[in-house]
Design an enzyme around this catalytic site. Structure first.
Site, short mmCIF file in Angstrom:
data_model
loop_
_atom_site.label_atom_id
_atom_site.label_comp_id
_atom_site.label_asym_id
_atom_site.label_seq_id
_atom_site.Cartn_x
_atom_site.Cartn_y
_atom_site.Cartn_z
N SER A 55 37.82 15.35 16.74
CA SER A 55 38.78 14.48 16.38
C SER A 55 38.74 13.65 17.32
O SER A 55 38.32 13.61 18.50
CB SER A 55 40.21 15.48 16.60
OG SER A 55 40.41 15.88 17.84
N LYS A 56 39.77 12.51 17.16
CA LYS A 56 39.63 11.16 17.89
C LYS A 56 40.46 11.58 19.23
O LYS A 56 40.19 10.68 20.27
CB LYS A 56 40.30 10.28 17.01
CG LYS A 56 40.19 8.68 17.67
CD LYS A 56 40.54 7.54 16.48
CE LYS A 56 40.24 6.53 17.26
NZ LYS A 56 38.85 5.95 17.49
#
Length: 485
Positions: free
Chosen positions: A255-256
């Site tokens: 995920s970012k």
């Protein structure tokens, strides 16, 4: 009967940039198609208008093109199965969903959001499976007609038959079975007239003659819904292959929050497309040997779905950095010159002219010491312009009260040379050290500091040759008069 020639598709939603997980899905589809002389199709699934991002389609196409994933059919490359934007195919979906209603395999649902919310909370309170209770399935034709004529909002749901086993064979995971009792009467057509992902996906895959659906593991739970739709419409089911999740080093889902996830992020940081594609290919796949360095044509020759793993693949940034350095060093000097020119446009040296021959010399000197093309001018700025300062730690360690005087003598020896070579500069330093009766090191270290401002880098004589005789003499004299300890 499914065509012998494979037809695969990458079908992203235009909700932003191309995620590296999406790149892997696209890459595996592309490699599978090319390995088997098939077709690679790009379809844009843009029916969720709330999540649509302006410019995202163009960015997706540009990112795929940059990575070398050329599609055979898709936006701008119309084939017999177009259009390839789902928002341009709405009448097609409506026809099929009404056909399902006529066959009693789907039904109108007029339930309000408030009723659905109350229903789900009640089911969850009683420990049941939170799914639609088929309330509107019992409506008579007269009631349905009355509600439609009055303009009451509605959706159309699939009528899931309870007590059935939905089974399919996954090319990566083997036989998979679900009970229809845990599957909701999914919405096929939303109240805004747009199809849901599930309906549009199945209809388009059939009409576009997709033979193999290769997609991420997150779609595995949707597959029984798709299988039921294929069966309800009387269509042959394509082969499925669900790819493993991409994981952070701590094995959480990529995920970012833990780093860059968009192709554009890596491109802007100077990663080579060859390295990124090579790295992404290895996220869940191996040829069965220790080989890790691949060019695209080698990936095409080696790729097969039966070598894709089930387990999640860890995104190891150190490995990507290593691959970038390897791909950088595998390129020809001519390719590197062009890459360096592109990179210099983003640097503080933009606007200056550097000839190809000079850039070749700089590349040859810096290449063993860098992993990214931009590190050539970031770490070797002194090869493009004179240093504006000198490393204090080097001054403290290498500079003496006599260094300035020594450099003045060295500058005279350098200046007296005619069309000097690297060896000529070296011999000139030896003569200067003999004249001064000092060791070579007492000239070499101050010389490096004078011409580069730092204490490391390529060979000092290589630096002198690259910047040229006159510039070297100027830098030496400036340092001799400027640096104090």
């Amino acid at each position: 009967m499914i065509n012998e020639t494979p037809r695969v598709r990458f079908a992203p939603s235009p909700t932003g940039y191309l995620h590296v997980g999406g790149l892997r899905t696209a890459l595996y589809n592309y490699l599978f198609a090319k390995r088997n002389n098939g077709a690679f199709i790009l379809r844009i699934e843009d029916t969720d208008r709330k999540r649509y991002v302006e410019g995202a389609v163009e960015n997706l196409i540009n990112s795929l093109a940059w990575c070398g994933l050329t599609y055979d059919e898709g936006p701008g490359k119309e084939g017999e199965c177009g259009p390839y934007l789902q928002s341009e195919r709405l009448p097609i979906y409506e026809d099929y969903v009404l056909h399902l209603v006529e066959q009693k395999k789907a039904y109108y649902c007029f339930c309000t959001a408030e009723r659905l919310d109350v229903m789900r909370k009640e089911i969850e309170k009683n420990g049941g499976q939170p799914k639609y209770d088929k309330h509107c399935l019992s409506l008579s034709q007269e009631e349905i007609r009355e509600k439609l004529d009055s303009g009451m909002p509605y959706v159309i749901r699939l009528n899931v038959e309870p007590g059935k086993t939905i089974a399919f064979d996954d090319m990566i995971r083997g036989r998979i079975e679900f009970s229809s009792d845990v599957i909701d009467d999914q919405v096929l057509l939303k109240s805004d007239g747009f199809p849901t992902y599930h309906l549009a996906n199945v209809v388009d895959d059939h009409l576009m003659a997709i033979t193999h659906v290769i997609r991420g593991e997150e779609w595995l739970s949707s597959t029984p819904k798709h299988v039921m739709l294929y069966e309800a419409l009387g269509w042959e089911i394509p082969k499925f292959a669900h790819l493993p999740l991409l994981l952070n080093p701590d094995r959480s889902k990529l995920s970012k929050r833990q780093g860059d996830v968009a192709v554009e992020d890596y491109r802007s940081k100077g990663f080579l497309k060859d390295a990124l594609v090579n790295f992404v290919a290895l996220l869940g796949w191996t040829a069965g040997d220790d080989k890790e360095f691949y060019h695209m044509n080698e990936l095409i020759d080696a790729f097969s779905l039966d070598r894709v793993n089930k387990a999640g693949a860890v995104f190891d940034l150190q490995k990507l950095n290593w691959l970038n350095a390897e791909h950088l060093r595998s390129k020809s000097i001519a390719e590197l010159v062009e890459l360096l020119k592109e990179s210099l446009v983003t640097s503080s040296f933009a606007g200056n002219h550097y000839g190809d021959e000079l850039l070749k010399q700089i590349i040859e000197a810096m290449l063993p010491r860098v992993s990214f093309i931009q590190e050539i001018w970031q770490n070797g700025a002194y090869l493009f312009a004179a240093p504006e300062s000198y490393d204090e730690a080097v001054i403290k360690k290498r500079w003496t009260e006599d260094s300035g005087r020594y450099l003045e003598v060295l500058a005279n020896h350098f200046e007296a040379l005619t069309s000097p070579t690297k060896e000529d500069f070296e011999q000139a330093l030896h003569k200067a050290s003999e004249e001064l009766q000092v060791q070579h090191a007492q000239l070499i270290h101050p010389l490096r500091l004078a011409v580069s401002g730092v204490g490391g880098g390529p060979g000092v004589y290589d630096i002198v040759v690259i910047i040229g005789q006159a510039e070297a003499v100027n830098r030496i004299r400036k340092a001799a008069q400027t640096i104090t300890k």
